[in-house]
Design a protein around this motif. Structure first.
Motif, PDB file in Angstrom:
ATOM      1  N   LEU A   1       0.845  -1.188   0.000  1.00 13.09           N
ATOM      2  CA  LEU A   1       0.000   0.000   0.000  1.00 13.09           C
ATOM      3  C   LEU A   1       0.881   1.238   0.000  1.00 13.09           C
ATOM      4  N   TYR A   2       0.704   2.051  -1.031  1.00 17.83           N
ATOM      5  CA  TYR A   2       1.480   3.270  -1.222  1.00 17.83           C
ATOM      6  C   TYR A   2       0.549   4.466  -1.052  1.00 17.83           C
ATOM      7  N   ASP A   3       0.970   5.495  -0.348  1.00 15.91           N
ATOM      8  CA  ASP A   3       0.184   6.717  -0.203  1.00 15.91           C
ATOM      9  C   ASP A   3       0.753   7.745  -1.172  1.00 15.91           C
ATOM     10  N   GLY A   4       0.032   7.997  -2.246  1.00 12.55           N
ATOM     11  CA  GLY A   4       0.487   8.905  -3.293  1.00 12.55           C
ATOM     12  C   GLY A   4       0.651  10.345  -2.844  1.00 12.55           C
ATOM     13  N   ARG A   5       0.015  10.727  -1.739  1.00 11.06           N
ATOM     14  CA  ARG A   5       0.124  12.116  -1.273  1.00 11.06           C
ATOM     15  C   ARG A   5       1.514  12.428  -0.746  1.00 11.06           C
ATOM     16  N   THR A   6       2.168  11.426  -0.178  1.00 11.20           N
ATOM     17  CA  THR A   6       3.473  11.657   0.450  1.00 11.20           C
ATOM     18  C   THR A   6       4.571  10.803  -0.165  1.00 11.20           C
ATOM     19  N   PHE A   7       4.297  10.191  -1.309  1.00  8.86           N
ATOM     20  CA  PHE A   7       5.247   9.237  -1.883  1.00  8.86           C
ATOM     21  C   PHE A   7       6.462   9.936  -2.489  1.00  8.86           C
ATOM     22  N   ASN A   8       7.633   9.505  -2.064  1.00  4.36           N
ATOM     23  CA  ASN A   8       8.905   9.961  -2.625  1.00  4.36           C
ATOM     24  C   ASN A   8       9.699   8.698  -2.938  1.00  4.36           C
ATOM     25  N   PRO A   9       9.956   8.390  -4.228  1.00  5.84           N
ATOM     26  CA  PRO A   9      10.611   7.127  -4.576  1.00  5.84           C
ATOM     27  C   PRO A   9      12.001   6.943  -3.964  1.00  5.84           C
ATOM     28  N   GLU A  10      12.642   8.028  -3.564  1.00  5.03           N
ATOM     29  CA  GLU A  10      13.974   7.915  -2.951  1.00  5.03           C
ATOM     30  C   GLU A  10      13.912   7.739  -1.433  1.00  5.03           C
ATOM     31  N   GLU A  11      12.783   8.079  -0.816  1.00  6.48           N
ATOM     32  CA  GLU A  11      12.611   7.962   0.634  1.00  6.48           C
ATOM     33  C   GLU A  11      11.267   7.303   0.940  1.00  6.48           C
TER      34      GLU A  11
END
Length: 163
Positions: free
Chosen positions: A141-151
Motif C-alpha cells: 500500500l502506497y500513499d500517493g500524497r506523500t510518496f517519494n521514490p527515494e525515501e
C-alpha cells in the motif's frame, strides 16, 4: 521492519495486471517494472470509478503454489461504491476477501530497494513463524500524497490464516 495484525474488510480493486513468478522477477525478464509503467500511463488515479485515489495498491493474488508458483499482480485503486458497472477499457477488477493481515512496514529508502528487502524478510519470517500465510490476496500500500521514490516507506499486508 515492524509488524502488526489487523483485520481489513473486503475490497474491490481495479487496475492493470500481469501474471508472473518470483523466479521470473528475480531475472532480467521481470514483468513488474513494465506493469508499474502501464499503471502510471493508464491515468487510472483520475477516473471517477475509484475511491481513495491517493492510495495505490500493488495486489498479489491468484497464487498457483504459494510463494513458489505463478501469481497475478494488479496495480490500481479501490473501486468506488458508486462506480458504474462497465469496466474501463484496459483495466480489470479483482475482489480481495475480508482477511486478517500481518502488516509489515518497510524502513525508509529507495522504493525498489526497501520493497525487495522487505519481501525477503517476509519470506524468511514465515519460514520460522507459527502464523501461516493464507494466499488469498496480499498487497503493498502506497500513499500517493506523500510518496517519494527515494525515501519511500511502504506497508505490506500479508493475509494470514485464522489462529
Amino acid at each position: 521492519m515492524k509488524e502488526q495484525i489487523v483485520v481489513k474488510p473486503a475490497l474491490a480493486i481495479i487496475g492493470v495486471t500481469t501474471r508472473t513468478t518470483n523466479a521470473e522477477e528475480a531475472g532480467p525478464n521481470g514483468r513488474l517494472p513494465a506493469l508499474w509503467n502501464a499503471y502510471f500511463g493508464s491515468g487510472i488515479a483520475e477516473r471517477t470509478q475509484i475511491s481513495n485515489g491517493h492510495l495505490i495498491y500493488a495486489l498479489y493474488t491468484d497464487y498457483e503454489n504459494g510463494a513458489s508458483g505463478a501469481y497475478t499482480t494488479l496495480i490500481g485503486h479501490e473501486r468506488g461504491s458508486d462506480a458504474v458497472d462497465e469496466m474501463p477499457a484496459g483495466l480489470v477488477q479483482t475482489a480481495v476477501p475480508e482477511a486478517r493481515y500481518l502488516v509489515f512496514k518497510t524502513k525508509k529508502g529507495p522504493v525498489y530497494e526497501v520493497v525487495a528487502q522487505a519481501w525477503g524478510e517476509i519470506w524468511a519470517y514465515f519460514q520460522n513463524s507459527s502464523l501461516e500465510r493464507a494466499y488469498t490476496g496480499d498487497y503493498e500500500l502506497y500513499d500517493g500524497r506523500t510518496f517519494n521514490p527515494e525515501e519511500a516507506e511502504i506497508e505490506i499486508y500479508i493475509a494470514i490464516k485464522q489462529g
